[in-house]
Design a protein around this motif. Structure first.
Motif, PDB file in Angstrom:
ATOM      1  N   GLU A 235       4.277   8.003   6.973  1.00  0.00           N
ATOM      2  CA  GLU A 235       4.572   8.472   5.451  1.00  0.00           C
ATOM      3  C   GLU A 235       3.868   7.623   4.546  1.00  0.00           C
ATOM      4  OE1 GLU A 235       8.639   7.074   4.433  1.00  0.00           O
ATOM      5  OE2 GLU A 235       9.620   8.768   5.660  1.00  0.00           O
ATOM      6  N   SER A 236       3.579   8.225   3.545  1.00  0.00           N
ATOM      7  CA  SER A 236       2.953   7.725   2.387  1.00  0.00           C
ATOM      8  C   SER A 236       3.686   8.073   1.034  1.00  0.00           C
ATOM      9  CB  SER A 236       1.181   8.326   2.474  1.00  0.00           C
ATOM     10  OG  SER A 236       0.545   8.046   1.405  1.00  0.00           O
ATOM     11  N   LEU A 237       3.311   7.395   0.166  1.00  0.00           N
ATOM     12  CA  LEU A 237       3.889   7.521  -1.254  1.00  0.00           C
ATOM     13  C   LEU A 237       2.909   8.795  -1.827  1.00  0.00           C
ATOM     14  CD1 LEU A 237       3.985   4.150  -3.320  1.00  0.00           C
ATOM     15  CD2 LEU A 237       5.854   5.613  -2.161  1.00  0.00           C
TER      16      LEU A 237
ATOM     17  N   VAL B 247       0.708  -1.258   0.197  1.00  0.00           N
ATOM     18  CA  VAL B 247      -0.092  -0.089   0.037  1.00  0.00           C
ATOM     19  C   VAL B 247       1.051   1.086  -0.164  1.00  0.00           C
ATOM     20  CG1 VAL B 247      -1.954  -0.900   0.948  1.00  0.00           C
ATOM     21  CG2 VAL B 247      -0.264  -0.161   2.431  1.00  0.00           C
ATOM     22  N   GLY B 248       2.346   1.135  -0.039  1.00  0.00           N
ATOM     23  CA  GLY B 248       3.025   2.326  -0.231  1.00  0.00           C
ATOM     24  C   GLY B 248       3.014   3.193   1.318  1.00  0.00           C
ATOM     25  N   LEU B 249       2.753   2.410   2.304  1.00  0.00           N
ATOM     26  CA  LEU B 249       2.533   3.467   3.559  1.00  0.00           C
ATOM     27  C   LEU B 249       3.686   2.821   4.628  1.00  0.00           C
ATOM     28  CD1 LEU B 249      -1.159   3.126   4.117  1.00  0.00           C
ATOM     29  CD2 LEU B 249       0.140   5.177   3.068  1.00  0.00           C
ATOM     30  N   ARG B 250       4.153   3.654   5.486  1.00  0.00           N
ATOM     31  CA  ARG B 250       4.794   3.188   6.604  1.00  0.00           C
ATOM     32  C   ARG B 250       4.526   4.213   7.817  1.00  0.00           C
ATOM     33  NH1 ARG B 250      11.077   4.688   5.585  1.00  0.00           N
ATOM     34  NH2 ARG B 250      11.252   5.227   7.910  1.00  0.00           N
ATOM     35  N   TRP B 251       5.106   3.625   8.917  1.00  0.00           N
ATOM     36  CA  TRP B 251       4.819   4.289  10.352  1.00  0.00           C
ATOM     37  C   TRP B 251       5.895   3.892  11.409  1.00  0.00           C
ATOM     38  CZ3 TRP B 251       4.093   1.971  15.048  1.00  0.00           C
ATOM     39  CH2 TRP B 251       3.743   0.553  14.868  1.00  0.00           C
ATOM     40  N   TRP B 252       6.387   4.715  12.155  1.00  0.00           N
ATOM     41  CA  TRP B 252       7.211   4.255  13.183  1.00  0.00           C
ATOM     42  C   TRP B 252       6.763   5.110  14.234  1.00  0.00           C
ATOM     43  CZ3 TRP B 252       8.423   6.858   8.868  1.00  0.00           C
ATOM     44  CH2 TRP B 252       9.138   7.845   8.866  1.00  0.00           C
ATOM     45  N   HIS B 253       7.315   4.642  15.427  1.00  0.00           N
ATOM     46  CA  HIS B 253       7.343   5.495  16.698  1.00  0.00           C
ATOM     47  C   HIS B 253       8.759   5.916  17.098  1.00  0.00           C
ATOM     48  CE1 HIS B 253       6.612   5.575  21.368  1.00  0.00           C
ATOM     49  NE2 HIS B 253       5.532   6.365  20.846  1.00  0.00           N
ATOM     50  N   GLU B 254       8.985   7.214  17.539  1.00  0.00           N
ATOM     51  CA  GLU B 254      10.253   7.827  17.940  1.00  0.00           C
ATOM     52  C   GLU B 254      10.028   8.152  19.585  1.00  0.00           C
ATOM     53  OE1 GLU B 254      11.603  10.619  15.584  1.00  0.00           O
ATOM     54  OE2 GLU B 254      12.204   9.099  14.015  1.00  0.00           O
ATOM     55  N   VAL B 255      11.018   8.086  20.070  1.00  0.00           N
ATOM     56  CA  VAL B 255      11.117   8.466  21.487  1.00  0.00           C
ATOM     57  C   VAL B 255      12.123   9.594  21.516  1.00  0.00           C
ATOM     58  CG1 VAL B 255      11.689   8.289  23.929  1.00  0.00           C
ATOM     59  CG2 VAL B 255      10.549   6.502  22.674  1.00  0.00           C
TER      60      VAL B 255
ATOM     61  N   LYS C 178      -3.745   5.992   9.982  1.00  0.00           N
ATOM     62  CA  LYS C 178      -3.094   7.541  10.181  1.00  0.00           C
ATOM     63  C   LYS C 178      -2.207   7.837   8.952  1.00  0.00           C
ATOM     64  CE  LYS C 178      -3.376   9.857  13.425  1.00  0.00           C
ATOM     65  NZ  LYS C 178      -4.094  10.976  13.680  1.00  0.00           N
ATOM     66  N   ALA C 179      -1.321   6.902   8.483  1.00  0.00           N
ATOM     67  CA  ALA C 179      -0.721   7.281   7.245  1.00  0.00           C
ATOM     68  C   ALA C 179      -1.417   7.119   6.088  1.00  0.00           C
ATOM     69  CB  ALA C 179       0.584   6.032   7.037  1.00  0.00           C
ATOM     70  N   SER C 180      -2.685   6.398   5.903  1.00  0.00           N
ATOM     71  CA  SER C 180      -3.401   6.454   4.766  1.00  0.00           C
ATOM     72  C   SER C 180      -4.243   7.718   4.739  1.00  0.00           C
ATOM     73  CB  SER C 180      -4.218   5.122   4.398  1.00  0.00           C
ATOM     74  OG  SER C 180      -4.775   5.179   3.450  1.00  0.00           O
ATOM     75  N   ARG C 181      -4.327   8.468   3.897  1.00  0.00           N
ATOM     76  CA  ARG C 181      -5.196   9.554   3.381  1.00  0.00           C
ATOM     77  C   ARG C 181      -6.573   8.823   3.270  1.00  0.00           C
ATOM     78  NH1 ARG C 181      -1.317  10.860  -0.247  1.00  0.00           N
ATOM     79  NH2 ARG C 181       0.388  11.955   0.922  1.00  0.00           N
ATOM     80  N   ASP C 182      -6.718   7.799   2.301  1.00  0.00           N
ATOM     81  CA  ASP C 182      -7.876   7.103   1.869  1.00  0.00           C
ATOM     82  C   ASP C 182      -8.567   6.557   3.145  1.00  0.00           C
ATOM     83  OD1 ASP C 182      -7.822   7.458  -0.793  1.00  0.00           O
ATOM     84  OD2 ASP C 182      -7.043   5.616  -1.455  1.00  0.00           O
TER      85      ASP C 182
END
Length: 170
Positions: free
Chosen positions: A80-82, A61-69, A144-148
């Motif tokens: 992130e999204s394409l 789906v061309g998406l990614r997410w991550w969590h940072e401290v 959250k990463a996907s606008r759709d």
């Protein structure tokens, strides 16, 4: 069946989910040892989480997410999204595989949790809660990463609010 653009990503996306569910459901047929059942199922659930988060989300789906401290101890979710042009390259069949399994997997675990409660097997409930926690965090990140998907959920919530308002008027 449609030809998959990313067959490895699509198959592992589904494979780890099915393997974790089948292991959870059938584990007592193969071993009476709770620790072995717990560890094997946990490893499969963790493999599913990692694969979805780091591989299939990007490819299917061309998406990614991550969590940072951050340095100050605060945490931050990143999404992130394409680009619109990049999203056009996503295969619609693989996209359906991804989203159907992302929504269905937690629902199956909820059903298994209810069954586990009725069977009074509280130690196995830990596995259900682990699976729900990891699958729902992946689902949250990708929504959250996907606008759709964010738009579809917002539209659904708006429809639900409208129905509730109409019912209050009646």
């Amino acid at each position: 069946m449609a030809k998959l653009v990313h067959p490895c990503a699509a198959s592992t996306h589904v494979l780890f989910k099915v393997a974790a569910l089948l292991t959870y459901i059938l584990c007592e047929w193969f071993s009476d040892n709770f620790v072995v059942n717990f560890v094997v199922t946990t490893i499969l659930i963790a493999c599913d989480f990692w694969t979805v988060k780091n591989v299939s989300g990007r490819f299917l789906v061309g998406l990614r997410w991550w969590h940072e401290v951050n340095e100050d101890g605060s945490s931050q979710w990143k999404f992130e999204s394409l680009s619109e042009e990049g999203l056009k390259t996503i295969d619609s069949f693989e996209k359906r595989i991804f989203w159907w399994s992302m929504y269905g997997y937690p629902l199956v675990w909820i059903l298994l949790g209810v069954v586990t409660l009725f069977r009074l097997e509280f130690e196995y409930l830990m596995l259900v809660l682990l699976a729900l926690g990891l699958s729902l965090s992946n689902l949250y990140g990708y929504i959250k990463a996907s606008r759709d998907q964010s738009k579809q959920i917002s539209d659904l919530m708006g429809t639900a609010k409208t129905i509730a308002a109409v019912k209050n008027l009646i």
